[in-house]
Scaffold this motif. Structure first.
Motif, PDB file in Angstrom:
ATOM      1  N   LEU A 108       6.456  -4.426  17.425  1.00 56.85           N
ATOM      2  CA  LEU A 108       7.422  -3.446  16.944  1.00 56.85           C
ATOM      3  C   LEU A 108       8.764  -4.079  16.572  1.00 56.85           C
ATOM      4  CD1 LEU A 108       6.791  -0.369  19.265  1.00 56.85           C
ATOM      5  CD2 LEU A 108       6.003  -0.763  16.931  1.00 56.85           C
ATOM      6  N   GLY A 110       8.998  -6.142  14.456  1.00 58.71           N
ATOM      7  CA  GLY A 110       8.927  -6.241  13.007  1.00 58.71           C
ATOM      8  C   GLY A 110       9.642  -5.118  12.296  1.00 58.71           C
ATOM      9  N   LEU A 111       9.822  -3.975  12.969  1.00 55.30           N
ATOM     10  CA  LEU A 111      10.553  -2.867  12.361  1.00 55.30           C
ATOM     11  C   LEU A 111      12.028  -3.194  12.174  1.00 55.30           C
ATOM     12  CD1 LEU A 111       8.987   0.103  14.379  1.00 55.30           C
ATOM     13  CD2 LEU A 111       8.479  -0.567  12.022  1.00 55.30           C
ATOM     14  N   ALA A 112      12.542  -4.107  12.974  1.00 53.40           N
ATOM     15  CA  ALA A 112      13.964  -4.431  12.926  1.00 53.40           C
ATOM     16  C   ALA A 112      14.258  -5.652  12.069  1.00 53.40           C
ATOM     17  CB  ALA A 112      14.498  -4.653  14.343  1.00 53.40           C
ATOM     18  N   THR A 146       4.199  -3.953   6.406  1.00 50.30           N
ATOM     19  CA  THR A 146       3.932  -2.527   6.639  1.00 50.30           C
ATOM     20  C   THR A 146       3.157  -2.274   7.928  1.00 50.30           C
ATOM     21  OG1 THR A 146       1.857  -2.569   5.379  1.00 50.30           O
ATOM     22  CG2 THR A 146       3.866  -2.123   4.154  1.00 50.30           C
ATOM     23  N   PRO A 148       3.687  -3.032  11.229  1.00 54.88           N
ATOM     24  CA  PRO A 148       4.358  -2.461  12.422  1.00 54.88           C
ATOM     25  C   PRO A 148       4.527  -0.951  12.360  1.00 54.88           C
ATOM     26  CG  PRO A 148       5.443  -4.488  11.766  1.00 54.88           C
ATOM     27  CD  PRO A 148       4.452  -4.177  10.692  1.00 54.88           C
ATOM     28  N   LEU A 149       5.050  -0.423  11.256  1.00 53.67           N
ATOM     29  CA  LEU A 149       5.282   1.016  11.176  1.00 53.67           C
ATOM     30  C   LEU A 149       3.967   1.787  11.082  1.00 53.67           C
ATOM     31  CD1 LEU A 149       7.173   3.388  11.062  1.00 53.67           C
ATOM     32  CD2 LEU A 149       7.433   3.030   8.600  1.00 53.67           C
ATOM     33  N   THR A 150       3.021   1.288  10.315  1.00 51.79           N
ATOM     34  CA  THR A 150       1.741   1.990  10.202  1.00 51.79           C
ATOM     35  C   THR A 150       0.992   1.979  11.534  1.00 51.79           C
ATOM     36  OG1 THR A 150       0.750  -0.057   9.332  1.00 51.79           O
ATOM     37  CG2 THR A 150       1.478   1.601   7.739  1.00 51.79           C
ATOM     38  N   THR A 151       1.120   0.908  12.299  1.00 50.19           N
ATOM     39  CA  THR A 151       0.506   0.873  13.640  1.00 50.19           C
ATOM     40  C   THR A 151       1.163   1.883  14.558  1.00 50.19           C
ATOM     41  OG1 THR A 151      -0.013  -1.475  13.366  1.00 50.19           O
ATOM     42  CG2 THR A 151      -0.053  -0.599  15.605  1.00 50.19           C
ATOM     43  N   LEU A 152       2.477   2.006  14.460  1.00 55.99           N
ATOM     44  CA  LEU A 152       3.181   3.004  15.268  1.00 55.99           C
ATOM     45  C   LEU A 152       2.709   4.410  14.915  1.00 55.99           C
ATOM     46  CD1 LEU A 152       5.442   3.494  17.350  1.00 55.99           C
ATOM     47  CD2 LEU A 152       7.041   3.612  15.438  1.00 55.99           C
ATOM     48  N   THR A 199       1.640   2.687   2.702  1.00 53.45           N
ATOM     49  CA  THR A 199       1.433   1.318   2.238  1.00 53.45           C
ATOM     50  C   THR A 199       1.428   1.247   0.719  1.00 53.45           C
ATOM     51  OG1 THR A 199       0.125   0.851   4.224  1.00 53.45           O
ATOM     52  CG2 THR A 199      -0.088  -0.678   2.387  1.00 53.45           C
ATOM     53  N   GLN A 202       4.994   1.419  -0.549  1.00 57.45           N
ATOM     54  CA  GLN A 202       5.717   0.180  -0.305  1.00 57.45           C
ATOM     55  C   GLN A 202       5.251  -0.932  -1.234  1.00 57.45           C
ATOM     56  OE1 GLN A 202       8.363  -0.150   1.956  1.00 57.45           O
ATOM     57  NE2 GLN A 202       8.111   2.067   1.970  1.00 57.45           N
TER      58      GLN A 202
END
Length: 272
Positions: A108, A110-112, A146, A148-152, A199, A202
């Motif tokens: 996560l 990776g989101l930052a 993409t 990190p956010l898609t996994t969240l 995705t 993006q």
């Protein structure tokens, strides 16, 4: 108590709408005008004799190849994310070890981290792997950013599935693979649609990664092609505007038809 109409909000909304729609109208109008009509009438008013010649002009000057490259790279990114993220999210949801939680928390980060920060080391890594100036060299980093956010999103979707359903299948002797394929994945179709849409958006709008990881003209995507058109065909404003319209239409239609799934999944209700 009944409230009266909020006229200030109404006026501000109209102002915002005008700010958004006026440039769009100018773009569409110029795209359907000939160069002579545009030079004579300018960007305001209705086109007297609409024409599709500008779109043929853009396609004849290589913009069709740019659109095909964008489509190929978008499909590649979507396939990678759709194949990797659902099993990854299932492992995070069903995993009980400390390492699973730690791996998820680390990912996560990776989101930052924006792509601009790592573009130079990313360029070096892709070059060392021999993937510079290739489609796969653009697809892999784009998909990675993409994940990190898609996994969240997928993790939240799969956590909405009742724990008793997971336990019932486990008591029936189902292994992890069977639980994933027969329970988690079918009940998470909305979430899968959401991450696919996100995705695609993006990847289609990506600019920085194709700019830094490609140099060949036949690998340019539509976002880079617009920059080339702006420099080489600056005097042909209608032709440039038609190229912009060709870039916007595919992803706009895709978003219009899929926006509900995207919004629902980001809000955590994509699995319902």
């Amino acid at each position: 108590m009944r409230r009266g109409p909020n006229w200030l909000a109404f006026v501000l909304a109209l102002l915002w709408l005008a700010i958004i729609l006026v440039p769009v109208y100018i773009m569409l109008r110029a795209a359907f005008m000939s160069r002579d009509d545009f030079a004579a009438d300018g960007p305001v008013g209705l086109p007297a004799s609409p024409t599709l010649e500008n779109f043929r002009y853009a396609l004849d000057n290589g913009f069709g190849l740019f659109l095909v490259n964008s489509l190929i790279m978008t499909i590649g990114c979507v396939l990678i994310v759709v194949l990797l993220v659902p099993p990854l999210a299932f492992a995070i949801v069903r995993g009980r070890s400390r390492w699973t939680r730690l791996s998820f928390q680390t990912m996560l980060f990776g989101l930052a981290i924006p792509a601009q920060v790592v573009v130079i080391p990313l360029n070096y890594l892709i070059s060392q792997l021999g993937l510079y100036d290739t489609r796969i060299g653009v697809i892999l980093p784009t998909a990675a950013f993409t994940i990190p956010l898609t996994t969240l999103i997928m993790t939240g979707v799969m956590r909405e599935i009742g724990q008793d359903m997971y336990e019932a299948m486990s008591l029936d002797g189902a292994g992890a693979v069977r639980v994933f394929l027969q329970l988690a994945l079918p009940l998470s179709k909305g979430g899968v649609a959401t991450i696919a849409i996100f995705t695609a958006l993006q990847a289609w709008n990506n600019y920085l990664i194709p700019l830094t990881l490609t140099r060949s003209a036949d690998l340019r995507v539509a976002t880079l092609g617009l920059g080339i058109f702006r420099k080489e065909f600056a005097l042909n404003v209608p032709g440039l505007m038609s190229a912009i319209v060709l870039t916007v239409i595919p992803i706009l239609l895709f978003y219009i038809f899929a926006r509900r799934a995207l919004i629902a999944g980001i809000m955590g209700t994509g699995g319902k």
